[in-house]
Design a protein around this motif. Sequence first.
Motif, mmCIF file in Angstrom:
data_model
loop_
_atom_site.group_PDB
_atom_site.id
_atom_site.type_symbol
_atom_site.label_atom_id
_atom_site.label_comp_id
_atom_site.label_asym_id
_atom_site.label_seq_id
_atom_site.Cartn_x
_atom_site.Cartn_y
_atom_site.Cartn_z
ATOM 1 N N SER A 48 22.942 -8.702 24.746
ATOM 2 C CA SER A 48 23.250 -7.517 23.930
ATOM 3 C C SER A 48 23.860 -6.395 24.749
ATOM 4 O O SER A 48 24.700 -5.646 24.255
ATOM 5 C CB SER A 48 21.976 -7.000 23.251
ATOM 6 N N GLN A 49 23.445 -6.262 26.001
ATOM 7 C CA GLN A 49 23.870 -5.140 26.832
ATOM 8 C C GLN A 49 25.067 -5.436 27.728
ATOM 9 O O GLN A 49 25.600 -4.529 28.360
ATOM 10 C CB GLN A 49 22.690 -4.669 27.690
ATOM 11 N N HIS A 50 25.494 -6.694 27.789
ATOM 12 C CA HIS A 50 26.609 -7.034 28.678
ATOM 13 C C HIS A 50 27.862 -6.291 28.234
ATOM 14 O O HIS A 50 28.258 -6.352 27.083
ATOM 15 C CB HIS A 50 26.845 -8.542 28.674
ATOM 16 N N PRO A 51 28.524 -5.576 29.140
ATOM 17 C CA PRO A 51 29.617 -4.679 28.745
ATOM 18 C C PRO A 51 30.913 -5.372 28.313
ATOM 19 O O PRO A 51 31.702 -4.774 27.583
ATOM 20 C CB PRO A 51 29.861 -3.838 30.007
ATOM 21 N N ASN A 96 30.505 -18.436 30.482
ATOM 22 C CA ASN A 96 29.114 -18.025 30.297
ATOM 23 C C ASN A 96 28.564 -17.403 31.592
ATOM 24 O O ASN A 96 28.323 -18.115 32.560
ATOM 25 C CB ASN A 96 28.274 -19.235 29.892
ATOM 26 N N PRO A 97 28.348 -16.094 31.621
ATOM 27 C CA PRO A 97 27.851 -15.459 32.843
ATOM 28 C C PRO A 97 26.346 -15.642 33.043
ATOM 29 O O PRO A 97 25.820 -15.233 34.074
ATOM 30 C CB PRO A 97 28.189 -13.975 32.623
ATOM 31 N N VAL A 102 21.095 -19.411 29.895
ATOM 32 C CA VAL A 102 21.644 -19.550 28.551
ATOM 33 C C VAL A 102 22.352 -20.910 28.596
ATOM 34 O O VAL A 102 23.414 -21.043 29.192
ATOM 35 C CB VAL A 102 22.604 -18.390 28.203
ATOM 36 N N PRO A 103 21.706 -21.929 28.024
ATOM 37 C CA PRO A 103 21.963 -23.329 28.376
ATOM 38 C C PRO A 103 23.211 -23.983 27.793
ATOM 39 O O PRO A 103 23.138 -24.861 26.937
ATOM 40 C CB PRO A 103 20.700 -24.016 27.863
ATOM 41 N N CYS A 104 24.377 -23.632 28.313
ATOM 42 C CA CYS A 104 25.604 -24.286 27.864
ATOM 43 C C CYS A 104 25.633 -25.758 28.271
ATOM 44 O O CYS A 104 26.356 -26.550 27.675
ATOM 45 C CB CYS A 104 26.834 -23.548 28.373
ATOM 46 N N HIS A 105 24.815 -26.147 29.260
ATOM 47 C CA HIS A 105 24.777 -27.547 29.681
ATOM 48 C C HIS A 105 24.204 -28.461 28.596
ATOM 49 O O HIS A 105 24.383 -29.670 28.643
ATOM 50 C CB HIS A 105 23.984 -27.708 30.983
ATOM 51 N N ARG A 106 23.566 -27.899 27.576
ATOM 52 C CA ARG A 106 22.984 -28.700 26.491
ATOM 53 C C ARG A 106 23.992 -29.017 25.388
ATOM 54 O O ARG A 106 23.634 -29.566 24.365
ATOM 55 C CB ARG A 106 21.773 -27.978 25.902
ATOM 56 N N VAL A 107 25.262 -28.664 25.602
ATOM 57 C CA VAL A 107 26.297 -28.930 24.604
ATOM 58 C C VAL A 107 27.203 -30.046 25.120
ATOM 59 O O VAL A 107 27.732 -29.972 26.230
ATOM 60 C CB VAL A 107 27.117 -27.655 24.301
ATOM 61 N N LEU A 108 27.357 -31.086 24.294
ATOM 62 C CA LEU A 108 28.110 -32.278 24.666
ATOM 63 C C LEU A 108 29.328 -32.457 23.774
ATOM 64 O O LEU A 108 29.442 -31.816 22.725
ATOM 65 C CB LEU A 108 27.210 -33.519 24.538
ATOM 66 N N LYS A 118 31.285 -25.748 33.305
ATOM 67 C CA LYS A 118 31.780 -24.731 34.234
ATOM 68 C C LYS A 118 33.306 -24.685 34.275
ATOM 69 O O LYS A 118 33.913 -24.588 35.331
ATOM 70 C CB LYS A 118 31.218 -24.970 35.642
ATOM 71 N N GLY A 119 33.917 -24.782 33.101
ATOM 72 C CA GLY A 119 35.359 -24.667 33.004
ATOM 73 C C GLY A 119 36.135 -25.927 33.316
ATOM 74 O O GLY A 119 37.357 -25.934 33.272
ATOM 75 N N GLU A 120 35.449 -27.013 33.604
ATOM 76 C CA GLU A 120 36.130 -28.256 33.956
ATOM 77 C C GLU A 120 35.925 -29.272 32.838
ATOM 78 O O GLU A 120 34.808 -29.470 32.363
ATOM 79 C CB GLU A 120 35.541 -28.798 35.261
ATOM 80 N N TRP A 121 36.998 -29.895 32.408
ATOM 81 C CA TRP A 121 36.935 -30.956 31.397
ATOM 82 C C TRP A 121 37.587 -32.178 32.006
ATOM 83 O O TRP A 121 38.631 -32.063 32.653
ATOM 84 C CB TRP A 121 37.667 -30.535 30.126
#
Length: 178
Positions: A48-51, A96-97, A102-108, A118-121
């Motif tokens: 919420s606070q990330h600028p 994703n900072p 904040v688990p982006c690794h759980r998305v397939l 981490k930006g690599e496909w």
Amino acid sequence: MTSPTTTTMIQPTTAATSGTPAPKPITKGAVDTSTTLNLKLKYLRRISQHPSLTPYRRRVYRALLSIPPGRWTTYSALATYLDSSARAVGNAMRTNPFAPEVPCHRVLAADRTLGGYKGEWRRGSKESADGKSKKSIIPESKRERQKRSLLEEEGVRFDPGGKALGECFSEFEITTAH
């Protein structure tokens, strides 16, 4: 006056499933629920606070926090929930900072393979004569190994072809902390 925490639960109309029951997560000891809740609230506040986060990226990261350890979802399922596209979800997660908390690794990927991290496909897919994509046999990159390792530590299992076992998580919720 609104309450300090607002929760909205919406389930997508479609979810990719493998037809097998979800595996039980591996637990390395008792998890303190209050500690888990406190960490979730901490990251909700940070989001919420990330600028520099756009409202869309805030929604993506809040939805990611609802995916429990030992479960996985797809870019497509998350995009359906957010009324968005899988590519837009991937772009938000690429930057994703707060990873891995904040688990982006759980998305397939939709086919239950690792997809990007981490930006690599994975590069090198080829289209067959019938128009279906066929992936070349390329060894996993360092980032893919990191993603697989995080998932396996949480209890996600993969078949010999590299596809996640179990059912795609789709009970997303977006919680906000004020």
